[in-house]
Design an enzyme around this catalytic site. Structure first.
Site, PDB file in Angstrom:
ATOM      1  N   HIS A 130      99.852 -42.435  39.234  1.00 47.85           N
ATOM      2  CA  HIS A 130      98.323 -42.682  39.626  1.00 47.85           C
ATOM      3  C   HIS A 130      97.885 -41.754  40.763  1.00 47.85           C
ATOM      4  O   HIS A 130      96.830 -41.085  40.665  1.00 47.85           O
ATOM      5  CB  HIS A 130      97.991 -44.176  40.283  1.00 47.85           C
ATOM      6  CG  HIS A 130      96.480 -44.173  40.836  1.00 47.85           C
ATOM      7  ND1 HIS A 130      95.401 -44.093  40.067  1.00 47.85           N
ATOM      8  CD2 HIS A 130      96.262 -44.114  42.153  1.00 47.85           C
ATOM      9  CE1 HIS A 130      94.528 -44.056  41.151  1.00 47.85           C
ATOM     10  NE2 HIS A 130      94.656 -44.062  42.325  1.00 47.85           N
ATOM     11  N   HIS A 135      94.449 -38.250  41.199  1.00 42.59           N
ATOM     12  CA  HIS A 135      93.685 -37.814  42.495  1.00 42.59           C
ATOM     13  C   HIS A 135      94.024 -36.015  42.693  1.00 42.59           C
ATOM     14  O   HIS A 135      92.685 -35.689  43.050  1.00 42.59           O
ATOM     15  CB  HIS A 135      94.094 -38.552  43.869  1.00 42.59           C
ATOM     16  CG  HIS A 135      93.253 -39.673  43.957  1.00 42.59           C
ATOM     17  ND1 HIS A 135      92.164 -40.219  44.224  1.00 42.59           N
ATOM     18  CD2 HIS A 135      94.126 -41.049  43.545  1.00 42.59           C
ATOM     19  CE1 HIS A 135      92.103 -41.420  44.130  1.00 42.59           C
ATOM     20  NE2 HIS A 135      93.258 -42.066  43.809  1.00 42.59           N
ATOM     21  N   GLU A 176      87.493 -43.679  42.765  1.00 41.38           N
ATOM     22  CA  GLU A 176      88.643 -44.263  41.754  1.00 41.38           C
ATOM     23  C   GLU A 176      87.974 -44.359  40.406  1.00 41.38           C
ATOM     24  O   GLU A 176      88.624 -44.211  39.479  1.00 41.38           O
ATOM     25  CB  GLU A 176      88.901 -45.520  42.463  1.00 41.38           C
ATOM     26  CG  GLU A 176      89.879 -45.459  43.704  1.00 41.38           C
ATOM     27  CD  GLU A 176      91.161 -44.966  43.412  1.00 41.38           C
ATOM     28  OE1 GLU A 176      91.552 -44.789  42.379  1.00 41.38           O
ATOM     29  OE2 GLU A 176      91.758 -44.544  44.418  1.00 41.38           O
ATOM     30  N   SER A 195      94.016 -41.802  35.483  1.00 41.98           N
ATOM     31  CA  SER A 195      95.463 -41.912  35.176  1.00 41.98           C
ATOM     32  C   SER A 195      95.895 -43.274  34.456  1.00 41.98           C
ATOM     33  O   SER A 195      97.014 -43.766  34.538  1.00 41.98           O
ATOM     34  CB  SER A 195      96.005 -42.227  36.830  1.00 41.98           C
ATOM     35  OG  SER A 195      95.585 -43.356  37.437  1.00 41.98           O
TER      36      SER A 195
HETATM   37 CO    CO Z   1      93.689 -44.181  44.042  1.00 45.73          CO
END
Ligand code: CO
Ligand code: PHE
Length: 285
Positions: A130, A135, A176, A195
């Protein structure tokens, strides 16, 4: 960010430095763990061309992370020259203040451990897949990279003003779970979506959730779900809009919003720019 964790954290916090960083210890990953990374990567890459925003795809093409769990050191050279960000290895979730302190200094904390094979589709705490896959590519985008630093500085300020909850909602619904409008329809830029094997298609294609135009104050007073797919996604027109809308001093906004009852995660308001009204915004999972 820690969010509201009510369970013991999973990482090994026993050997960290005072700023919560650790060594990545890349040599300790097993062949099975590299193989799990490759499987996660392949699955996500089968979806990225259709569902991820262009900026994410361009940056992903510039880093070579298909074959094994990436070494932070190697990526840091490229990331440093692209946007002056650096990755730091951490045991897992950090206290809010520590997390924002890193972001404010253009350091992005990446969890060192990878999930178990049984957690292929769903994981409770963010792992390296993730944190890294979701990111890091966006940190190569100059406008988004500056936005992330602003989030860190804004987090420190919000902490001092007792407004972390409002700032966290903005972080959640942008960094997010943000979507961006394109001529082909909405595309994902939020790491929690990028993700996730399930939510990346759900957020873009499903008739169930609401998709609403980005609205800063509205977002800062909207609750979010941490254990199901989102009931509402907020959609930016471009990264310039996100950056500019969040540039003003939030102090008066916090004062204005403080004490108001927050909107439900599924709410649609008369003032919303509704791109899609969800058919079943409450029963996602
Ligand atoms: Co995150
Ligand atoms: N402008 C915000 C403030 O004054 C900081 C911020 C910027 C927060 C971007 C989040 C994202 O607090």
């Amino acid at each position: 960010m820690t969010g509201e964790t009510d369970h013991a954290l999973r990482g090994d916090y026993s050997r960290m430095r005072p700023d919560y960083t650790v060594d990545q210890d890349w040599d300790a990953y097993t062949p099975e763990q590299h193989e799990l990374w490759r499987r996660l990567y392949r699955r996500q890459m089968s979806l990225v061309p259709r569902y991820a925003c262009r900026e994410f795809q361009e940056s992903l093409a510039a880093i070579d992370i298909a074959g094994a769990i990436p070494r932070f050191e190697l990526v840091n050279r490229k990331l440093g020259s692209a946007t002056h960000w650096q990755l730091v290895a951490v045991p897992g979730l950090l206290p809010d203040l520590m997390f924002f302190e890193h972001l404010a200094n253009r350091r992005f904390p990446v969890t060192v451990w990878i999930r178990e094979p049984a957690e292929f589709d769903y994981i409770v705490e963010p792992d390296i897949f993730h944190d890294f896959f979701g990111h890091v590519p966006m940190l190569f985008n100059p406008v988004f990279a500056d936005y992330m630093q602003a989030c860190g500085r804004g987090g420190l300020k919000a902490q001092a003003l007792g407004a972390i909850e409002m700032l966290s909602r903005l972080y959640w619904y942008s960094v997010e779970f943000g979507l961006i409008e394109t001529p082909q329809g909405p595309r994902a830029y939020g790491a929690g979506i990028l993700s996730s094997g399930g939510e990346i298609t759900y957020s873009v294609d499903s008739p169930d959730p609401n998709r609403i135009g980005f609205d800063l104050l509205r977002i800062m007073q909207t609750r979010y779900k941490i254990d199901t797919f989102q009931e509402t996604y907020f959609v930016i027109r471009d990264f310039g809009e996100l950056f500019e809308a969040t540039a003003p001093d939030f102090t008066p906004y916090y004062e204005q919003l403080r004490g108001r009852e927050p909107h439900a995660a599924s709410a649609v308001l008369a003032t919303d720019r509704v791109l899609h009204r969800g058919a079943h915004p409450a029963r996602a999972a």
